[in-house]
Write a protein that holds these residues in place. Sequence first.
Motif, PDB file in Angstrom:
ATOM      1  N   ASP A  16      58.855  22.195  41.277  1.00 38.17           N
ATOM      2  CA  ASP A  16      59.467  21.174  40.383  1.00 38.17           C
ATOM      3  C   ASP A  16      60.209  21.878  39.360  1.00 38.17           C
ATOM      4  O   ASP A  16      60.005  22.748  38.532  1.00 38.17           O
ATOM      5  N   GLU A  17      61.557  21.605  39.577  1.00 41.42           N
ATOM      6  CA  GLU A  17      62.796  22.079  38.817  1.00 41.42           C
ATOM      7  C   GLU A  17      62.799  21.563  37.373  1.00 41.42           C
ATOM      8  O   GLU A  17      63.541  21.925  36.594  1.00 41.42           O
ATOM      9  N   VAL A  18      62.085  20.456  37.370  1.00 44.35           N
ATOM     10  CA  VAL A  18      62.201  19.668  35.904  1.00 44.35           C
ATOM     11  C   VAL A  18      61.072  20.240  34.851  1.00 44.35           C
ATOM     12  O   VAL A  18      61.301  20.550  33.814  1.00 44.35           O
ATOM     13  N   ARG A  19      59.922  19.941  35.427  1.00 46.16           N
ATOM     14  CA  ARG A  19      58.647  20.039  34.443  1.00 46.16           C
ATOM     15  C   ARG A  19      57.866  21.399  34.843  1.00 46.16           C
ATOM     16  O   ARG A  19      57.589  21.935  35.855  1.00 46.16           O
ATOM     17  N   HIS A  20      57.760  22.133  33.667  1.00 46.79           N
ATOM     18  CA  HIS A  20      57.008  23.344  33.774  1.00 46.79           C
ATOM     19  C   HIS A  20      55.835  23.646  32.695  1.00 46.79           C
ATOM     20  O   HIS A  20      55.584  22.624  32.117  1.00 46.79           O
ATOM     21  N   LEU A  21      55.275  25.033  32.631  1.00 44.60           N
ATOM     22  CA  LEU A  21      54.050  25.310  31.938  1.00 44.60           C
ATOM     23  C   LEU A  21      54.491  26.388  30.925  1.00 44.60           C
ATOM     24  O   LEU A  21      55.340  26.880  31.370  1.00 44.60           O
ATOM     25  N   THR A  67      58.510  16.122  43.466  1.00 42.11           N
ATOM     26  CA  THR A  67      58.956  16.529  44.678  1.00 42.11           C
ATOM     27  C   THR A  67      58.843  17.764  45.120  1.00 42.11           C
ATOM     28  O   THR A  67      59.413  18.714  44.632  1.00 42.11           O
ATOM     29  N   PRO A  68      58.007  18.057  46.019  1.00 40.72           N
ATOM     30  CA  PRO A  68      57.579  19.221  46.529  1.00 40.72           C
ATOM     31  C   PRO A  68      58.984  20.034  46.980  1.00 40.72           C
ATOM     32  O   PRO A  68      59.705  19.553  47.785  1.00 40.72           O
ATOM     33  N   GLY A  69      58.887  21.302  46.561  1.00 38.25           N
ATOM     34  CA  GLY A  69      59.937  22.428  47.305  1.00 38.25           C
ATOM     35  C   GLY A  69      59.384  23.601  47.564  1.00 38.25           C
ATOM     36  O   GLY A  69      58.125  23.745  47.848  1.00 38.25           O
TER      37      GLY A  69
END
Length: 349
Positions: free
Chosen positions: A161-166, A43-45
Amino acid sequence: MRYRAWHAFAAGFAQRISGGFFCALLAVGAAGCERDRTPDWDTPGTAPAKSQTISAPAAPAIPAEKSKPAKAKSGDSGLRFVTYNVENWLTMDRYVNRKALKGAGKPDSEKQAVIAMLADQAPDVVGICEIGTAADLAEIQEKLKAAGVDLPNSRYTGGSDEVRHLGLLSRFPIVATAEPAETTYRLNGKMFAINRGILDATVEGRGQTYRFLGVHLKSKRESELGDQEAMRVNEARLLRRHVDGIFKKDPAARLIVYGDFNDTRATPAIKQVTGRYNDPTYLTAIPAKDGAGTAWTHYWALHDIYSRFDFVMVSRALRKEVDFSASHILDTSGWNDASDHRPVLAIFK
């Protein structure tokens, strides 16, 4: 994304169920066992994740008898880098062992499989896709240390994305970090932010510097907000602009661009990142393969599709240092217990 719990259950009964009944059972289960789907997937934000860089403090060396050394590998005089999508090492709603779980972490068995895959390779640097919080990255770091791979320096970042990161873990010091100048794009009159961001960290090891740029581009899942391929191409364009900005300041930049690109080699998104062939700023994608000579890194169980989504690309200044014969896709037994992706190992002389 995968349906590992259902896939494992179905595989165990396949030999004992007749063809027609098994197909019907599989169809029903696949429709109801989407363990990895979450409402905010892709979901883009507009709000980017907060970046963090943690360097290891000076500390006494751990006595040899108290540490478990990683398995020795050839080419230890160079740098060993692994890029790996660890498949949802985060808290989310899941379907595990035929049970729906709310707010559950990645199962311990899957975590152990990830750590085993990495520890076996004794990497100097690991680029990670699909982690949750900074604490999740620290957990991977701690588990690797317990397995004999001490990577004390880290970088954590993300996008809208508030859930998946690097994340990036390194045996060597992280001497510089940067943020991309552009993180948004316009599509069909709407503004979007790059979903998982761009991780930019420079590592100094064995007398050399390596600038790592990590990404996890828009997934293949359709989005109500826009065409998924167009979104991925725009994210790739933002990455390329960041790469071009680096080359403008330093034409001899030693770049390693890596991650889960969610697209195959001849697609517009990948071509956008690599640039024009024979141009001084062209990025070479290391043509790694597994022990059987195949090049896929991702298995999409729902559609039974094997694809090459994970790449390590290098700038011209680094190309001559790549050990092409030793770099490969890891196909260690049990890879599918860890993730729906297989890691890529790149070795630099």
